[in-house]
Enzyme design. Structure first.
Site, short mmCIF file in Angstrom:
data_model
loop_
_atom_site.label_atom_id
_atom_site.label_comp_id
_atom_site.label_asym_id
_atom_site.label_seq_id
_atom_site.Cartn_x
_atom_site.Cartn_y
_atom_site.Cartn_z
N CYS A 129 6.05 6.22 -5.24
CA CYS A 129 5.49 5.21 -4.34
C CYS A 129 4.01 4.99 -4.60
O CYS A 129 3.61 4.56 -5.68
CB CYS A 129 5.77 5.63 -2.89
SG CYS A 129 5.63 4.30 -1.69
N HIS A 130 3.13 5.31 -3.63
CA HIS A 130 1.69 5.14 -3.79
C HIS A 130 1.02 6.35 -4.45
O HIS A 130 -0.18 6.31 -4.75
CB HIS A 130 1.02 4.92 -2.42
CG HIS A 130 1.32 3.59 -1.80
ND1 HIS A 130 2.47 3.36 -1.08
CD2 HIS A 130 0.62 2.42 -1.77
CE1 HIS A 130 2.47 2.11 -0.63
NE2 HIS A 130 1.36 1.51 -1.03
N ALA A 131 1.77 7.44 -4.68
CA ALA A 131 1.17 8.67 -5.21
C ALA A 131 0.48 8.51 -6.55
O ALA A 131 -0.47 9.25 -6.83
CB ALA A 131 2.23 9.77 -5.29
#
Length: 204
Positions: A129-131
């Site tokens: 995801c946003h990691a």
């Protein structure tokens, strides 16, 4: 009956072999407040099902509150504080997404040093995801083939990564996925890469 049973036996043998390959393995999940709940809970459960020891690492070692899709979720206890761990303690690293969690961790120098240690040692790292924001700030994405949530795509491209829109991408021990919908594929590849161990193409 034997014709139908053979594939099941082979699948069972593969699962046993995979589980044996994970014996004694230890994995860190680095997160702070605002992590996407399923992106921590599902990989942790998948790893534990293989007999892997999993530690949730938070910046201060205290509990962290999840974000569950549209609102704040449960608080998860941390097993370790960043100051008490080193990348040499673990065989792999998992980075859950969520909007708030990686945005905070990418500004934490101690967290970035911890992340870089896995790349320098060629150990598997899985980010969803946003990691990948954290990986961008750690300076480890240039030249790597990756995916992420769509809103992070341009950030990855600008940092020198090759971004592709696929449910899971594996590049020499680096596992990335887009959203919680991809968790099954993400977890499967994480477990495979952990079983394989160090990757010479995984580097800072």
């Amino acid at each position: 009956m034997s014709g139908g049973g053979r594939p099941l036996m082979e699948q069972h043998d593969q699962e046993v072999t995979m589980s044996q390959a994970q014996s004694g393995k230890r994995v860190a999940i680095l997160a702070t407040h605002g992590f996407e709940e399923s992106e921590l809970s599902a990989p942790r459960a998948a790893l534990r099902s293989q007999g892997v020891e999993v530690h949730v690492v938070s910046p201060d070692g205290k509990g962290i509150r999840a974000w569950a899709e549209t609102d704040w979720g449960d608080t998860y206890e941390a097993d370790k504080a960043l100051s008490d761990v080193d990348s040499t303690d673990y065989h792999a690293l998992v980075l859950p997404g969520g909007l708030f969690n990686p945005d905070e961790l990418r500004l934490n120098d101690q967290a970035l040093d911890f992340v870089r240690g896995f790349f320098e040692a060629g150990k598997p790292v899985a980010a969803i995801c946003h990691a990948p924001w954290i990986l961008i700030n750690a300076g480890v994405v240039e030249g790597r083939r990756m995916t992420s949530v769509a809103s992070v795509a341009e950030d990855l491209k600008n940092a020198g990564a090759e971004w592709v829109d696929e449910k899971v991408v594996v590049d020499n021990g680096l596992v990335t996925s887009r959203t919680p919908k991809d968790l099954d594929a993400f977890n499967d590849k994480l477990i495979e890469e952990l079983a394989e161990g160090r990757h010479s193409g995984q580097h800072a």
